[in-house]
Design an enzyme around this catalytic site. Structure first.
Site, mmCIF file in Angstrom:
data_model
loop_
_atom_site.group_PDB
_atom_site.id
_atom_site.type_symbol
_atom_site.label_atom_id
_atom_site.label_comp_id
_atom_site.label_asym_id
_atom_site.label_seq_id
_atom_site.Cartn_x
_atom_site.Cartn_y
_atom_site.Cartn_z
ATOM 1 N N ASP A 108 0.847 -1.193 0.000
ATOM 2 C CA ASP A 108 0.000 0.000 0.000
ATOM 3 C C ASP A 108 0.885 1.246 0.000
ATOM 4 O O ASP A 108 1.510 1.561 1.010
ATOM 5 C CB ASP A 108 -0.902 -0.049 1.247
ATOM 6 C CG ASP A 108 -1.778 1.183 1.373
ATOM 7 O OD1 ASP A 108 -1.904 1.930 0.387
ATOM 8 O OD2 ASP A 108 -2.338 1.379 2.477
ATOM 9 N N ASP A 137 -3.861 3.947 2.522
ATOM 10 C CA ASP A 137 -5.310 3.932 2.724
ATOM 11 C C ASP A 137 -5.784 2.527 3.111
ATOM 12 O O ASP A 137 -6.976 2.257 3.160
ATOM 13 C CB ASP A 137 -6.048 4.430 1.467
ATOM 14 C CG ASP A 137 -5.793 3.550 0.248
ATOM 15 O OD1 ASP A 137 -4.979 2.598 0.349
ATOM 16 O OD2 ASP A 137 -6.411 3.800 -0.803
ATOM 17 N N ASP A 153 -1.856 -1.210 -3.914
ATOM 18 C CA ASP A 153 -2.063 -0.452 -5.155
ATOM 19 C C ASP A 153 -0.904 -0.662 -6.123
ATOM 20 O O ASP A 153 0.087 -1.319 -5.803
ATOM 21 C CB ASP A 153 -2.263 1.033 -4.824
ATOM 22 C CG ASP A 153 -1.236 1.532 -3.822
ATOM 23 O OD1 ASP A 153 -0.029 1.351 -4.090
ATOM 24 O OD2 ASP A 153 -1.621 2.060 -2.749
ATOM 25 N N ASP A 178 -5.808 -10.139 -15.553
ATOM 26 C CA ASP A 178 -6.924 -11.047 -15.321
ATOM 27 C C ASP A 178 -8.127 -10.491 -16.085
ATOM 28 O O ASP A 178 -8.551 -9.371 -15.816
ATOM 29 C CB ASP A 178 -7.209 -11.046 -13.807
ATOM 30 C CG ASP A 178 -7.801 -12.327 -13.303
ATOM 31 O OD1 ASP A 178 -8.618 -12.908 -14.022
ATOM 32 O OD2 ASP A 178 -7.457 -12.738 -12.180
ATOM 33 N N ASP A 215 -10.695 -15.578 -16.626
ATOM 34 C CA ASP A 215 -11.541 -16.010 -15.526
ATOM 35 C C ASP A 215 -12.710 -16.854 -16.063
ATOM 36 O O ASP A 215 -13.393 -16.435 -17.007
ATOM 37 C CB ASP A 215 -12.079 -14.746 -14.834
ATOM 38 C CG ASP A 215 -12.790 -15.027 -13.529
ATOM 39 O OD1 ASP A 215 -12.118 -15.395 -12.564
ATOM 40 O OD2 ASP A 215 -14.029 -14.857 -13.485
ATOM 41 N N GLU A 224 -8.844 -20.250 -16.741
ATOM 42 C CA GLU A 224 -9.365 -20.908 -15.541
ATOM 43 C C GLU A 224 -10.655 -21.605 -15.930
ATOM 44 O O GLU A 224 -11.641 -20.944 -16.237
ATOM 45 C CB GLU A 224 -9.651 -19.885 -14.434
ATOM 46 C CG GLU A 224 -10.169 -20.557 -13.168
ATOM 47 C CD GLU A 224 -11.081 -19.672 -12.331
ATOM 48 O OE1 GLU A 224 -11.158 -19.905 -11.118
ATOM 49 O OE2 GLU A 224 -11.742 -18.772 -12.874
ATOM 50 N N HIS A 246 -5.990 -17.207 -5.049
ATOM 51 C CA HIS A 246 -6.837 -16.335 -4.226
ATOM 52 C C HIS A 246 -8.194 -16.954 -3.905
ATOM 53 O O HIS A 246 -9.029 -16.282 -3.301
ATOM 54 C CB HIS A 246 -7.042 -15.011 -4.968
ATOM 55 C CG HIS A 246 -7.785 -15.205 -6.254
ATOM 56 N ND1 HIS A 246 -7.241 -15.884 -7.331
ATOM 57 C CD2 HIS A 246 -9.045 -14.860 -6.628
ATOM 58 C CE1 HIS A 246 -8.129 -15.930 -8.303
ATOM 59 N NE2 HIS A 246 -9.229 -15.318 -7.901
ATOM 60 N N ASP A 247 -8.448 -18.170 -4.341
ATOM 61 C CA ASP A 247 -9.742 -18.810 -4.089
ATOM 62 C C ASP A 247 -9.662 -19.998 -3.140
ATOM 63 O O ASP A 247 -10.678 -20.630 -2.868
ATOM 64 C CB ASP A 247 -10.346 -19.315 -5.418
ATOM 65 C CG ASP A 247 -10.799 -18.179 -6.323
ATOM 66 O OD1 ASP A 247 -11.207 -17.127 -5.799
ATOM 67 O OD2 ASP A 247 -10.740 -18.355 -7.557
HETATM 68 C C1 GLC Z 1 -13.096 -17.024 -10.587
HETATM 69 C C2 GLC Z 1 -12.242 -16.191 -9.671
HETATM 70 C C3 GLC Z 1 -12.989 -15.954 -8.392
HETATM 71 C C4 GLC Z 1 -14.279 -15.218 -8.709
HETATM 72 C C5 GLC Z 1 -15.096 -15.953 -9.770
HETATM 73 C C6 GLC Z 1 -16.147 -15.072 -10.343
HETATM 74 O O1 GLC Z 1 -13.313 -18.283 -10.078
HETATM 75 O O2 GLC Z 1 -11.003 -16.804 -9.470
HETATM 76 O O3 GLC Z 1 -12.230 -15.237 -7.460
HETATM 77 O O4 GLC Z 1 -15.048 -15.089 -7.545
HETATM 78 O O5 GLC Z 1 -14.297 -16.356 -10.859
HETATM 79 O O6 GLC Z 1 -15.577 -14.074 -11.151
HETATM 80 CA CA CA Z 2 -3.382 2.238 -1.338
#
Ligand code: GLC
Ligand code: CA
Length: 527
Positions: free
Chosen positions: A23, A27, A31, A100, A202, A261, A322-323
């Site tokens: 950051d 905030d 970023d 992404d 995605d 993905e 991240h999932d």
């Molecule tokens: C993909 C992303 C996930 C998101 C989902 C809907 O699975 O990795 O984080 O919630 O798509 O966009």
């Molecule tokens: Ca920031």
């Protein structure tokens, strides 16, 4: 044959969740200038590309995966100039940028959707999947949302339902409409022009739905979403020609890349989007990431994955994103890091591009979300306490032992893991035994051995079920990797000949080798 270094095949890709990396303006939210300020660190780590989770304007119902404008930067992450500077500074360090693209759905705040719901004759109405209710007023079909409940949301003003596979604030777009298709393909062109090198798509196999919106047949499952076979709402054949069209746009730019993905797809289906060399360059293999801590599990997933791909497609591998819960959270016992090192060595030496998730290099652990009131992720809000959501793996990067782990001077959007005074980058840099220095060591071995990048892969048998052993070979080079997944000393019969250790230079081995608890051995055949 030795091949020239190709960044997305031979290199290492590092995923950044921008909200949580660094950051710069205090905030509480990471970023782009924050990321730029850490490029020297990333270069030193030895990575070749960064995949940025979404940085576009978003109301953040699903933290960036609900996009309100595909060709701009969210002010909380900075400006387009900040982005251009990031690209330029990354290039100077031979680091490629992957964006992404979330093109299955937009935010309900996207101007297209706002127009779309104004009236049935609005030019944008057909950009989304609107349907009339059944005569009794109920949903147009039985499709459900993976984030819970029906996949259909009723708009009383229009008297129609719209379809959303994810949150109601994430309406699915109508990819069958040629104007939508054109607009989305232009998004690729826009970012390629800005110097972006690749894209992560995605849930791309979700773009098309059955043209007739037929009901999905029933299935047995726990969640309501699993009570049906998702044959009409995912993986429609129209995706193949679209991927070819996307590929032809990418191929106009040198070494541009796309990794997909898949959603609800098995490895065979996932691989079908890569085979032939004219569609995706790569796709994610979730089976490998979901393995229990056992070499046989990982090896089985790998062999299936390699077997599904063809000579025109290249595997990639990941253990965290991240999932899902981080690999260190899933595999390590307490604050012990031995398994994190074995996992890292496996990820960095098996065949396929390794994806590292930010913080994985210090074996960062998930934070614990204790109360429903603390949950930010919509998945956790809906399914608490069965599924506590994905906040755990998205906590701020732990840079040092100072306030908020050096991530920010302000309280961050998600709490920092309480272990940060002990577990952080600064501390691991000065500890020769740290996971971070272990990552750097294996990465530097990988960089100096092309066989570990694009060599052939052969699994080796072992009497011990907790040993994973395989060979990587390229021309005259033969590399052997032996990993002990257990806390016991085991032995391994080396293939005939003399082997030189690349981890302990000077050490030579032959015959039966003693493999210490959680030992990682990378050996090279002495010619
Ligand atoms: C993909 C992303 C996930 C998101 C989902 C809907 O699975 O990795 O984080 O919630 O798509 O966009
Ligand atoms: Ca920031």
């Amino acid at each position: 044959m030795k091949k020239d270094f190709l960044w997305w095949r031979d290199g290492i890709i590092y995923q950044i969740y921008p909200r949580s990396f660094a950051d710069s303006n205090n905030d509480g939210i990471g970023d782009l200038p924050g990321i730029t300020s850490k490029l020297d660190y990333l270069q030193d780590l030895g990575i070749d590309a960064i995949w940025l989770s979404p940085i576009y304007p978003s109301p953040d119902v699903d933290f960036g995966y609900d996009v309100a404008d595909y060709t701009d930067i969210d002010p909380k992450f900075g400006t387009m100039r900040d982005f251009e500077r990031l690209v330029k500074e990354a290039k100077k360090r031979d680091i490629h940028i992957i964006l992404d693209l979330v093109l299955n759905h937009t935010s309900d705040q996207h101007p297209w959707f706002i127009e779309s719901r104004k009236s049935k004759d609005n030019p944008y109405h057909d950009w989304y999947l609107w349907r009339d209710p059944k005569p009794d007023g109920s949903e147009p079909n039985n499709w459900t949302s993976v984030f819970g409940g029906s996949g259909w949301e009723f708009d009383p003003d229009l008297g129609q339902y719209y379809y959303h596979m994810f949150y109601p604030a994430q309406p699915d777009v109508n990819w069958r409409n040629p104007a939508v298709r054109q607009e989305m393909l232009d998004v690729f062109r826009f970012w390629l022009k800005k110097g972006v090198d690749g894209f992560r798509l995605d849930v791309f196999n979700e773009y098309f739905k059955d043209a007739d919106f037929r009901d999905n047949p029933p299935a047995i499952g726990i969640r309501r979403f699993d009570w049906q076979k998702h044959i009409y709402d995912t993986s429609q054949p129209e995706m193949y020609p679209l991927l070819k069209e996307i590929r032809s746009i990418l191929d106009k730019h040198k070494d541009a890349y796309a990794v997909g993905e898949t959603f609800l797809a098995n490895p065979e289906q996932t691989a079908s989007y890569c085979r032939g060399g004219d569609k995706l360059h790569a796709a994610f293999n979730f089976d490998f990431a979901n393995c229990r801590w056992h070499p046989e599990r990982f090896m089985k997933a790998l062999n299936q994955w390699y077997g599904s791909l063809d000579e025109n497609s290249w595997p990639n591998n990941f253990l965290s994103n991240h999932d899902m819960k981080r690999a260190a959270t899933r595999y390590c016992l307490g604050e012990e890091d031995q398994r994190a090192k074995v996992a890292a060595a496996m990820l960095l030496t098996i065949k396929g591009t390794p994806f590292i998730y930010y913080g994985e290099e210090i074996a960062q652990r998930d934070i614990h979300i204790r109360r429903k009131a603390d949950v930010l992720d919509p998945v956790g809000k809906t399914f608490w306490p069965i599924h506590k959501g994905r906040d755990g793996c998205r906590a701020p990067m732990q840079w040092n032992g100072e306030v908020n782990a050096g991530f920010s001077q302000t309280a961050p959007w998600l709490p920092v893991n309480a272990d940060y005074p002990r577990r952080n980058v600064a501390r691991q840099i000065s500890d020769p035994d740290s996971v971070l220095n272990f990552f750097k060591k294996i990465i530097s071995i990988r960089k100096s051995e092309p066989a570990l990048q694009n060599g052939e892969f052969k699994a080796l048998e072992s009497q011990e079920s907790f040993i994973m052993a395989f060979e990587r070979s390229l021309e005259k080079d033969r590399l052997l990797v032996v990993l002990n997944f257990s806390s016991r000393e085991l032995s391994f019969d080396l293939p005939v000949g003399e082997w030189a250790s690349l981890i302990n230079p000077g050490q030579r081995l032959s015959g039966t080798m003693a493999v210490h608890p959680y030992q990682v051995a990378i050996l090279k055949f002495n010619t």
